[in-house]
Design an enzyme around this catalytic site. Structure first.
Site, PDB file in Angstrom:
ATOM      1  N   ARG A 210      39.849  31.673  36.374  1.00 30.94           N
ATOM      2  CA  ARG A 210      41.102  31.372  35.674  1.00 30.94           C
ATOM      3  C   ARG A 210      40.976  30.204  34.704  1.00 30.94           C
ATOM      4  O   ARG A 210      41.962  29.745  34.158  1.00 30.94           O
ATOM      5  CB  ARG A 210      42.221  31.119  36.689  1.00 30.94           C
ATOM      6  CG  ARG A 210      42.595  32.389  37.412  1.00 30.94           C
ATOM      7  CD  ARG A 210      43.830  32.264  38.236  1.00 30.94           C
ATOM      8  NE  ARG A 210      44.090  33.515  38.937  1.00 30.94           N
ATOM      9  CZ  ARG A 210      43.533  33.839  40.106  1.00 30.94           C
ATOM     10  NH1 ARG A 210      42.712  33.001  40.698  1.00 30.94           N
ATOM     11  NH2 ARG A 210      43.809  34.993  40.661  1.00 30.94           N
TER      12      ARG A 210
ATOM     13  N   HIS B 110      31.988  39.737  38.392  1.00 28.54           N
ATOM     14  CA  HIS B 110      33.136  40.183  37.605  1.00 28.54           C
ATOM     15  C   HIS B 110      33.446  39.043  36.644  1.00 28.54           C
ATOM     16  O   HIS B 110      33.574  37.897  37.067  1.00 28.54           O
ATOM     17  CB  HIS B 110      34.326  40.491  38.519  1.00 28.54           C
ATOM     18  CG  HIS B 110      35.395  41.286  37.828  1.00 28.54           C
ATOM     19  ND1 HIS B 110      36.085  40.812  36.734  1.00 28.54           N
ATOM     20  CD2 HIS B 110      35.857  42.525  38.064  1.00 28.54           C
ATOM     21  CE1 HIS B 110      36.932  41.745  36.334  1.00 28.54           C
ATOM     22  NE2 HIS B 110      36.821  42.791  37.110  1.00 28.54           N
TER      23      HIS B 110
ATOM     24  N   TYR C 252      39.037  36.856  33.834  1.00 25.32           N
ATOM     25  CA  TYR C 252      40.169  37.635  33.308  1.00 25.32           C
ATOM     26  C   TYR C 252      40.688  37.082  31.979  1.00 25.32           C
ATOM     27  O   TYR C 252      41.474  37.740  31.304  1.00 25.32           O
ATOM     28  CB  TYR C 252      41.316  37.660  34.328  1.00 25.32           C
ATOM     29  CG  TYR C 252      40.959  38.347  35.619  1.00 25.32           C
ATOM     30  CD1 TYR C 252      40.448  39.649  35.596  1.00 25.32           C
ATOM     31  CD2 TYR C 252      41.114  37.726  36.840  1.00 25.32           C
ATOM     32  CE1 TYR C 252      40.115  40.303  36.780  1.00 25.32           C
ATOM     33  CE2 TYR C 252      40.782  38.366  38.033  1.00 25.32           C
ATOM     34  CZ  TYR C 252      40.289  39.652  37.989  1.00 25.32           C
ATOM     35  OH  TYR C 252      39.961  40.304  39.154  1.00 25.32           O
TER      36      TYR C 252
ATOM     37  N   HIS D 123      36.515  43.806  31.788  1.00 23.28           N
ATOM     38  CA  HIS D 123      37.624  44.616  31.281  1.00 23.28           C
ATOM     39  C   HIS D 123      37.463  44.631  29.770  1.00 23.28           C
ATOM     40  O   HIS D 123      37.378  43.563  29.158  1.00 23.28           O
ATOM     41  CB  HIS D 123      38.968  43.999  31.680  1.00 23.28           C
ATOM     42  CG  HIS D 123      39.181  43.948  33.158  1.00 23.28           C
ATOM     43  ND1 HIS D 123      40.265  43.352  33.747  1.00 23.28           N
ATOM     44  CD2 HIS D 123      38.431  44.440  34.182  1.00 23.28           C
ATOM     45  CE1 HIS D 123      40.176  43.482  35.061  1.00 23.28           C
ATOM     46  NE2 HIS D 123      39.079  44.125  35.355  1.00 23.28           N
TER      47      HIS D 123
ATOM     48  N   GLU E 267      34.595  48.252  32.498  1.00 21.20           N
ATOM     49  CA  GLU E 267      35.399  48.852  33.571  1.00 21.20           C
ATOM     50  C   GLU E 267      36.543  49.657  32.974  1.00 21.20           C
ATOM     51  O   GLU E 267      37.241  49.185  32.073  1.00 21.20           O
ATOM     52  CB  GLU E 267      35.947  47.745  34.484  1.00 21.20           C
ATOM     53  CG  GLU E 267      36.791  48.301  35.631  1.00 21.20           C
ATOM     54  CD  GLU E 267      37.164  47.254  36.672  1.00 21.20           C
ATOM     55  OE1 GLU E 267      36.876  46.053  36.469  1.00 21.20           O
ATOM     56  OE2 GLU E 267      37.763  47.654  37.686  1.00 21.20           O
TER      57      GLU E 267
ATOM     58  N   ASP F  23      36.633  52.246  38.398  1.00 22.31           N
ATOM     59  CA  ASP F  23      37.612  51.764  39.370  1.00 22.31           C
ATOM     60  C   ASP F  23      38.559  52.923  39.712  1.00 22.31           C
ATOM     61  O   ASP F  23      39.226  53.469  38.828  1.00 22.31           O
ATOM     62  CB  ASP F  23      38.382  50.576  38.773  1.00 22.31           C
ATOM     63  CG  ASP F  23      39.311  49.913  39.781  1.00 22.31           C
ATOM     64  OD1 ASP F  23      40.155  50.627  40.354  1.00 22.31           O
ATOM     65  OD2 ASP F  23      39.209  48.688  39.977  1.00 22.31           O
TER      66      ASP F  23
ATOM     67  N   HIS G   5      42.340  52.203  38.942  1.00 26.45           N
ATOM     68  CA  HIS G   5      42.625  52.219  37.510  1.00 26.45           C
ATOM     69  C   HIS G   5      42.618  53.652  36.961  1.00 26.45           C
ATOM     70  O   HIS G   5      43.473  54.016  36.155  1.00 26.45           O
ATOM     71  CB  HIS G   5      41.595  51.382  36.752  1.00 26.45           C
ATOM     72  CG  HIS G   5      41.591  49.932  37.161  1.00 26.45           C
ATOM     73  ND1 HIS G   5      40.697  49.019  36.655  1.00 26.45           N
ATOM     74  CD2 HIS G   5      42.373  49.244  38.025  1.00 26.45           C
ATOM     75  CE1 HIS G   5      40.929  47.831  37.199  1.00 26.45           C
ATOM     76  NE2 HIS G   5      41.934  47.948  38.035  1.00 26.45           N
TER      77      HIS G   5
ATOM     78  N   HIS H  33      34.374  50.432  41.868  1.00 22.38           N
ATOM     79  CA  HIS H  33      35.391  49.677  42.603  1.00 22.38           C
ATOM     80  C   HIS H  33      36.225  50.685  43.376  1.00 22.38           C
ATOM     81  O   HIS H  33      36.851  51.560  42.770  1.00 22.38           O
ATOM     82  CB  HIS H  33      36.306  48.899  41.643  1.00 22.38           C
ATOM     83  CG  HIS H  33      35.645  47.730  40.997  1.00 22.38           C
ATOM     84  ND1 HIS H  33      36.143  47.108  39.875  1.00 22.38           N
ATOM     85  CD2 HIS H  33      34.537  47.033  41.349  1.00 22.38           C
ATOM     86  CE1 HIS H  33      35.363  46.092  39.549  1.00 22.38           C
ATOM     87  NE2 HIS H  33      34.375  46.027  40.417  1.00 22.38           N
TER      88      HIS H  33
ATOM     89  N   ASP I 221      48.414  48.413  37.384  1.00 25.48           N
ATOM     90  CA  ASP I 221      47.179  47.978  38.042  1.00 25.48           C
ATOM     91  C   ASP I 221      47.516  47.195  39.304  1.00 25.48           C
ATOM     92  O   ASP I 221      47.545  45.979  39.301  1.00 25.48           O
ATOM     93  CB  ASP I 221      46.349  47.129  37.068  1.00 25.48           C
ATOM     94  CG  ASP I 221      45.043  46.654  37.692  1.00 25.48           C
ATOM     95  OD1 ASP I 221      44.706  47.095  38.804  1.00 25.48           O
ATOM     96  OD2 ASP I 221      44.360  45.832  37.051  1.00 25.48           O
TER      97      ASP I 221
ATOM     98  N   HIS J 287      46.339  47.210  43.323  1.00 27.85           N
ATOM     99  CA  HIS J 287      45.445  47.787  44.328  1.00 27.85           C
ATOM    100  C   HIS J 287      46.142  47.874  45.685  1.00 27.85           C
ATOM    101  O   HIS J 287      46.944  47.018  46.032  1.00 27.85           O
ATOM    102  CB  HIS J 287      44.190  46.917  44.472  1.00 27.85           C
ATOM    103  CG  HIS J 287      43.435  46.750  43.190  1.00 27.85           C
ATOM    104  ND1 HIS J 287      42.296  45.994  43.082  1.00 27.85           N
ATOM    105  CD2 HIS J 287      43.654  47.242  41.950  1.00 27.85           C
ATOM    106  CE1 HIS J 287      41.854  46.034  41.838  1.00 27.85           C
ATOM    107  NE2 HIS J 287      42.662  46.776  41.124  1.00 27.85           N
TER     108      HIS J 287
ATOM    109  N   GLU K 105      38.149  45.907  46.212  1.00 26.96           N
ATOM    110  CA  GLU K 105      38.820  44.744  45.615  1.00 26.96           C
ATOM    111  C   GLU K 105      40.270  44.764  46.073  1.00 26.96           C
ATOM    112  O   GLU K 105      41.200  44.676  45.278  1.00 26.96           O
ATOM    113  CB  GLU K 105      38.816  44.845  44.087  1.00 26.96           C
ATOM    114  CG  GLU K 105      37.489  44.737  43.411  1.00 26.96           C
ATOM    115  CD  GLU K 105      37.649  44.964  41.912  1.00 26.96           C
ATOM    116  OE1 GLU K 105      38.234  45.986  41.507  1.00 26.96           O
ATOM    117  OE2 GLU K 105      37.208  44.106  41.146  1.00 26.96           O
TER     118      GLU K 105
HETATM  119 ZN    ZN Z   1      42.580  46.381  39.062  1.00 25.08          ZN
HETATM  120 ZN    ZN Z   2      38.157  46.833  39.463  1.00 29.30          ZN
END
Ligand code: ZN
Ligand code: ZN
Length: 277
Positions: free
Chosen positions: A36, A67, A70, A107, A144, A177, A180, A214, A227, A229, A257
């Site tokens: 972050r 990963h 973000y 992403h 992804e 994923d 997704h 994923h 999105d 999970h 995840e």
């Molecule tokens: Zn996700």
């Molecule tokens: Zn993922």
């Protein structure tokens, strides 16, 4: 079986191996940095050594990948943000190289006010720079597939293919994923939809590009482009798809995840192990 989770690195990167050992897994994903924040300290010689030593003591771990943060948006039309993103992702590839990780998952990016075409062009231009900047590295960049939330591109297999073609590097692969894909409208929850999805994937992207998976169930409905999970078998996708995923992709590293609170990781891993038969 190449089945694992996203492991925590709190207290140091090498701590991920303790979690992996406790869970009895043979692959995992990590954040190599605080995901972050823009700023990340380079990995020190000491950290590299601790990580390598921990891995040597845990030879059951076959594949580790990261990963990316973000915050990174290689599609941004804002030049400053895009340049920051390119710098941060270049650093991520370097960090993975230093730790001996196989892949880093990204992403693809968000188009904002601009067209998806523009976004994909900017992503590919950015990736070309990153690949050139890290030319000595063997680390593969895995695009992804996304749920298509907001203005994110990558929710269609054609987007991933297009970015790969525009980038033109054999260091670009993909991470699939399940949540997704389902949220983007690929109905893997039925046997027919599952086979159709993988038929399309193999024709558009190509199975040889699939490097990681994923495994997440979805709180959002089919095509909802949400999105969120869910635990394996408890969401809108359901167990049938995860059983088929486990049987079809024994050779590909698969990580969950899902929310690890309430010690749910072992529960989800058990469900997947049972589905694998
Ligand atoms: Zn996700
Ligand atoms: Zn993922």
């Amino acid at each position: 079986m190449l089945l694992g989770v996203h492991c925590s690195v709190s207290g140091g990167l090498e701590h991920s191996f303790e979690e992996a050992k406790t869970l009895g897994i043979d692959t995992f994903q990590v954040f190599t940095r605080n995901q972050r924040q823009w700023k990340a300290k380079p990995i020190s010689e000491e950290e590299k050594k601790l990580f390598a030593d921990a891995w040597a003591k845990n030879p059951q771990i076959k594949v580790i990948f990261s990963h990316a943060s973000y915050l990174i948006n290689l599609a941004s039309a804002d030049t400053e943000l895009r340049h920051k993103s390119i710098a941060a992702f270049t650093e991520e590839v370097i960090r993975c190289t230093e730790l001996g990780l196989a892949y880093t998952v990204l992403h693809p990016g968000a188009a904002g006010e601009h067209s998806e075409e523009d976004a994909m062009n900017r992503i590919a231009d950015s990736l070309k720079k990153i690949v050139a900047e890290t030319s000595g590295s063997k680390v593969k960049i895995l695009l992804e597939n996304t749920a298509g939330q907001g203005s994110h591109v990558g929710y269609k297999f054609e987007h991933i293919r297009n970015i790969m073609d525009l980038t033109g590097s054999d260091r670009i692969g993909t991470c699939f994923d399940t949540c997704h894909a389902f949220a983007a409208g690929y109905n893997i929850s039925t046997e027919e939809g599952f086979h159709k999805t993988w038929h399309d994937f193999s024709h558009i992207i190509g199975m040889e590009k699939l490097c990681a998976i994923h495994l997440n169930d979805s709180k959002g409905e089919l095509g909802s482009r949400i999105d969120r999970h869910d635990h394996i078998g408890q969401g809108k996708i359901g167990k049938l798809a995860f059983g088929m995923m486990m049987k079809k992709f024994t050779h590909i590293p698969k990580v969950i995840e899902t929310d690890a609170d309430n010690n749910m990781d072992p529960v989800n891993l058990n469900v997947l192990n049972e589905l694998a038969g």
